[in-house]
Design an enzyme around this catalytic site. Structure first.
Site, PDB file in Angstrom:
ATOM      1  N   TRP A  14      13.221  -2.152  -5.275  1.00 34.16           N
ATOM      2  CA  TRP A  14      12.531  -0.774  -4.983  1.00 34.16           C
ATOM      3  C   TRP A  14      13.647   0.154  -4.595  1.00 34.16           C
ATOM      4  CZ3 TRP A  14       9.358   2.295  -6.501  1.00 34.16           C
ATOM      5  CH2 TRP A  14       8.574   3.178  -5.647  1.00 34.16           C
ATOM      6  N   GLY A 141       2.660   3.959  -2.291  1.00 29.92           N
ATOM      7  CA  GLY A 141       2.223   3.793  -3.845  1.00 29.92           C
ATOM      8  C   GLY A 141       1.073   4.612  -4.252  1.00 29.92           C
ATOM      9  N   ALA A 145       8.418  -1.005  -8.783  1.00 33.11           N
ATOM     10  CA  ALA A 145       9.586  -0.658  -9.203  1.00 33.11           C
ATOM     11  C   ALA A 145      10.040  -1.004 -10.629  1.00 33.11           C
ATOM     12  CB  ALA A 145      10.623  -1.367  -8.404  1.00 33.11           C
ATOM     13  N   LYS A 196      -2.045  -3.861   2.554  1.00 31.42           N
ATOM     14  CA  LYS A 196      -2.388  -4.210   1.066  1.00 31.42           C
ATOM     15  C   LYS A 196      -1.500  -5.396   0.632  1.00 31.42           C
ATOM     16  CE  LYS A 196       1.487  -2.122  -0.635  1.00 31.42           C
ATOM     17  NZ  LYS A 196       2.502  -2.647  -1.837  1.00 31.42           N
ATOM     18  N   ASP A 249      -2.822   1.857  -4.109  1.00 25.42           N
ATOM     19  CA  ASP A 249      -1.834   0.947  -3.875  1.00 25.42           C
ATOM     20  C   ASP A 249      -2.352  -0.630  -3.635  1.00 25.42           C
ATOM     21  OD1 ASP A 249       0.784   0.318  -3.348  1.00 25.42           O
ATOM     22  OD2 ASP A 249       0.959   1.496  -1.436  1.00 25.42           O
ATOM     23  N   SER A 259       3.660  -7.800  -8.689  1.00 27.32           N
ATOM     24  CA  SER A 259       3.406  -8.182  -7.522  1.00 27.32           C
ATOM     25  C   SER A 259       4.088  -9.353  -6.829  1.00 27.32           C
ATOM     26  CB  SER A 259       1.878  -7.970  -7.153  1.00 27.32           C
ATOM     27  OG  SER A 259       1.512  -8.215  -5.704  1.00 27.32           O
ATOM     28  N   ARG A 260       4.921  -8.855  -6.143  1.00 23.27           N
ATOM     29  CA  ARG A 260       5.499 -10.208  -5.600  1.00 23.27           C
ATOM     30  C   ARG A 260       4.615 -10.966  -4.362  1.00 23.27           C
ATOM     31  NH1 ARG A 260      10.821  -7.383  -2.950  1.00 23.27           N
ATOM     32  NH2 ARG A 260      10.695  -6.498  -5.083  1.00 23.27           N
ATOM     33  N   ASN A 261       3.729 -10.235  -3.676  1.00 26.49           N
ATOM     34  CA  ASN A 261       2.906 -10.921  -2.746  1.00 26.49           C
ATOM     35  C   ASN A 261       1.922 -11.489  -3.603  1.00 26.49           C
ATOM     36  OD1 ASN A 261       3.653  -9.571  -0.184  1.00 26.49           O
ATOM     37  ND2 ASN A 261       3.957  -7.755  -1.312  1.00 26.49           N
TER      38      ASN A 261
END
Length: 333
Positions: A14, A141, A145, A196, A249, A259-261
């Site tokens: 990011w 958001g 990235a 989120k 977002d 999405s890493r989460n």
């Protein structure tokens, strides 16, 4: 318009995307970029790419403006963009004193909560460094990235108590592929960005244990209502929870391949331990740390938050993801 001097603090994907956005914006500015790793600094100076994140992005900054000296970039700049993981912000800033930030505008691109203190980044900046609230802004958001690096049309919300502060930074990010929206809900957007990530972890866990798209839709529709309840308690103002900074977002973080989460949650659902998932990802999933912080904060507010409670039980109390998600499914409507 006078030349702005901006520091970007952090070396991840990011932060790299923000450097790209600022570089592609046509307003006069000088950009400084700090990261901890000296080898990475030298690599970027020589090869003009971040070897670890968004490696296809060309770094257009002069070599002398990329450094591992944090105090130098802070002293040189008037606007400072913080973009290190929330769990490591105190460590990164340990040499910084209140006088170093006096008169500086601070923009948080950190979507997490400071552990131990359980503070939003904005609150931490006020209490630890005495930064006035009107000198603080928050970036939210929906925006990944990876899509910024591909120059796909994206939208950012810049929130601040001060319209001038929000406008100043929004103008510096605006490009042909980035559109900016202003908000005065600095607390709601910052808490929304934290929540989120937890809901994206839940989405990933559900996918990992075998739930399909139909259940995902129910999960996320409940998540936005859960977010609305929490925000209404911690910062009760008139807001539209369906705006991009909240619902948008949430959707992109819960569903996107980037999405890493969600990726982290998916690994947990498939049986990875927290440690093994973190090691394999080699990236920070803010939702892991945020889950514990929100659990502690909600002891004060006592908001009904079954999704956050389930994620906390899985990550910190070592409950079975299969069992916890089945129990959660009985509560959702």
């Amino acid at each position: 318009m006078r030349t702005r001097k901006i520091a970007v603090v952090g070396g991840g994907s990011w932060a790299t995307a923000i450097v790209k956005m600022l570089s592609d914006n046509d307003r006069e500015k000088t950009i400084y970029w700090w990261m901890r790793n000296k080898e990475t600094v030298e690599y970027i100076r020589q090869y003009r790419h971040n070897p670890n994140y968004l490696s296809a992005v060309e770094i257009k900054l002069p070599a002398k403006q990329i450094t591992d000296n944090l105090l130098q970039v802070i002293q040189e700049s008037e606007l400072i963009v913080l973009n290190v993981p929330a769990a490591f912000l105190k460590d990164a800033m340990h040499e910084v004193k209140s006088e170093d930030l006096k008169g500086k505008y601070i923009i948080s691109a950190i979507k997490g909560i400071i552990p131990d203190e359980n503070q939003l980044v904005g609150d931490y900046l006020q209490s630890a460094f005495g930064v006035p609230i009107e000198y603080i802004a928050v970036i939210s958001g929906p925006c990944h990235a990876e899509e910024v690096s591909l120059e796909k049309l994206s939208y950012l919300t810049i929130a601040s108590d001060s319209l001038d502060t929000a406008t100043t930074f929004a103008d510096l990010l605006d490009t042909r592929y980035i559109k900016t929206v202003l908000s005065d809900d600095i607390y709601g957007t910052e808490y929304g960005a934290v929540l989120k990530n937890i809901y994206a972890v839940a989405s990933g866990i559900c996918h990992g244990v075998g739930f399909g798209d139909n259940f995902q839709a129910v999960l996320i529709s409940n998540a936005i209502r859960e977010m609305a309840r929490f925000l209404a308690n911690v910062h009760p103002i008139n807001r539209d929870i369906n705006e991009s900074a909240y619902l948008g977002d949430l959707l992109v973080t819960a569903y996107s391949q980037f999405s890493r989460n969600r990726t982290f949650g998916n690994m947990i659902g498939k049986g990875y331990t927290v440690r093994s998932a973190q090691l394999e990802m080699n990236m920070i999933a803010e939702g892991y740390y945020a889950s514990k912080c929100i659990h502690q904060i909600n002891k004060t507010y006592q908001v009904e938050m079954p999704i956050c409670r389930a994620v906390y039980a899985i990550l910190y109390e070592k409950h079975s993801p299969h069992i916890e998600m089945k129990l959660l499914a009985e509560l959702l409507t």
